[in-house]
Design an enzyme around this catalytic site. Sequence first.
Site, PDB file in Angstrom:
ATOM      1  N   LYS A  87     -43.320 -19.824 -42.363  1.00 53.23           N
ATOM      2  CA  LYS A  87     -42.777 -18.766 -42.867  1.00 53.23           C
ATOM      3  C   LYS A  87     -43.156 -18.803 -44.429  1.00 53.23           C
ATOM      4  O   LYS A  87     -44.050 -19.607 -44.559  1.00 53.23           O
ATOM      5  CB  LYS A  87     -41.402 -18.553 -42.811  1.00 53.23           C
ATOM      6  CG  LYS A  87     -40.816 -18.878 -41.368  1.00 53.23           C
ATOM      7  CD  LYS A  87     -41.076 -17.534 -40.645  1.00 53.23           C
ATOM      8  CE  LYS A  87     -40.846 -17.588 -38.956  1.00 53.23           C
ATOM      9  NZ  LYS A  87     -39.786 -17.994 -38.578  1.00 53.23           N
TER      10      LYS A  87
HETATM   11  C1  LIG Z   1     -38.659 -18.031 -37.188  1.00 51.76           C
HETATM   12  C2  LIG Z   1     -37.819 -17.157 -36.783  1.00 51.76           C
HETATM   13  C3  LIG Z   1     -36.484 -17.369 -36.517  1.00 51.76           C
HETATM   14  C4  LIG Z   1     -36.034 -18.860 -36.448  1.00 51.76           C
HETATM   15  O1  LIG Z   1     -36.016 -19.182 -37.440  1.00 51.76           O
HETATM   16  P1  LIG Z   1     -35.900 -20.886 -37.429  1.00 51.76           P
HETATM   17  O2  LIG Z   1     -36.052 -21.392 -38.932  1.00 51.76           O
HETATM   18  O3  LIG Z   1     -37.123 -21.422 -36.851  1.00 51.76           O
HETATM   19  O4  LIG Z   1     -34.699 -21.421 -36.787  1.00 51.76           O
HETATM   20  C5  LIG Z   1     -35.497 -16.329 -36.357  1.00 51.76           C
HETATM   21  N1  LIG Z   1     -35.909 -14.948 -36.191  1.00 51.76           N
HETATM   22  C6  LIG Z   1     -37.558 -14.836 -36.478  1.00 51.76           C
HETATM   23  C7  LIG Z   1     -37.979 -13.319 -36.195  1.00 51.76           C
HETATM   24  C8  LIG Z   1     -38.435 -15.881 -36.569  1.00 51.76           C
HETATM   25  O5  LIG Z   1     -39.623 -15.616 -36.668  1.00 51.76           O
END
Ligand SMILES: *Cc1c(COP(=O)(O)O)cnc(C)c1O
Length: 399
Positions: free
Chosen positions: A199
């Site tokens: 991210k």
């Molecule tokens: C990455 C993601 C999540 C979950 O995040 P984590 O930190 O991996 O648990 C939730 N929603 C979306 C749209 C994502 O891309």
Amino acid sequence: MRAISERLAIDGGTPVRQKLLPYARHSVDDDDVAAVSAALRSGWLTTGPKVGEFEEAFASFVGARHAVAVANGTAALHCAVAAAGIGPGDEVVVPALTFVATANAARYLGATVRFADVRPDTLTLDVSSAERLITPRTKAIITVDYAGQSSDLEELLAVCQERGLLLIEDAAHALGARYRRRKVGSIAHMTTFSLHPAKVMTTGEGGAVTTEEAAFSARVRTFRNHGIAADHGEREKNVTWRYDMSELGYNYRLSDIQCALGLSQLRKVPAWLAARREIAARYAAAFQELHALRVPSVLDDRESAWHLYVIRLRLEDLRVGREQVFRALRAENIGANVHYIPVPWHEYYRRLGHHRGEWLVAEDAYERMLTLPLFPAMSDEDVRDVIRAVTKVISHYAR
Ligand SMILES: *Cc1c(COP(=O)(O)O)cnc(C)c1O
């Protein structure tokens, strides 16, 4: 740049590059390493001073009154849905095109998920599709800022206000994104973020919930800590061993080590967002002439955080399908990917009675989409390699 005559790597030609370029990669520099080392030497490993500092800095960055740091983005969603008071018998509306975690959060609490379609231009939640799914049991809409672009927040808030619902914004892709000049994080009733390495910024694993409402923030904090309102710091201050578990919660805490990394990463987010934006602009300019490919659209009133660069293929103008284009790009050592398989297509959701064919836009977009590499540490040459490989492959397969 024209590469029409070059043999594709998948057909035995020379790949555009020698080493696979992934679709996403985190940036960690000496500052980050120093911040984590200092935390390790500080005497605090888990809930210490860095957690509060990070929460304050994060809230201030997104312009929200409260931020609660949690173990990951999925935990952030779970906390938000719990803080919304959602449980068995309730319904939650979720877009069909997202990561499974968005929908799973409602399922953890026993709620029923209703999948809505997405807008054909931005692939964010289609407000009228969401509205049609609202029943007397609906408690919340979870909207997703797909690929880093915010959803139609004002329209969604208006629907929520009229129907007495809460709006939860899954901004896992959208840290630093703007909607009508305002950063996402203080617009929906609760906004959730992911700090996973793919991210915009990372704490290894991590997440956050932001909100303007003290009550939501307090409920998320309690839920993050086993359902116990007072944390160990408060017990120390009040010289007592007593605490009360008022509801069933989880251990979803983020550690001091991770928050030290988060503080160091957060300072670099503005520069990273600028780098992402610039790469996206270079792709858009370079792909203009490739008629078999559609670049992502960003609406005039928003600024994307560009977590993902998702192109869509005009399959009508190609001699092959998406799978072949994907394989050909991989053979050129370009780490193309697909985000996402529609959530209701997964076996678990099929067992719950969801059927293919109900989400015309999301399902059609899924069949055509490819995510191209986009992350701030990409070099000029990496960007050129992606452009060269996409041009080579698309030109080769164009009708
Ligand atoms: C990455 C993601 C999540 C979950 O995040 P984590 O930190 O991996 O648990 C939730 N929603 C979306 C749209 C994502 O891309």
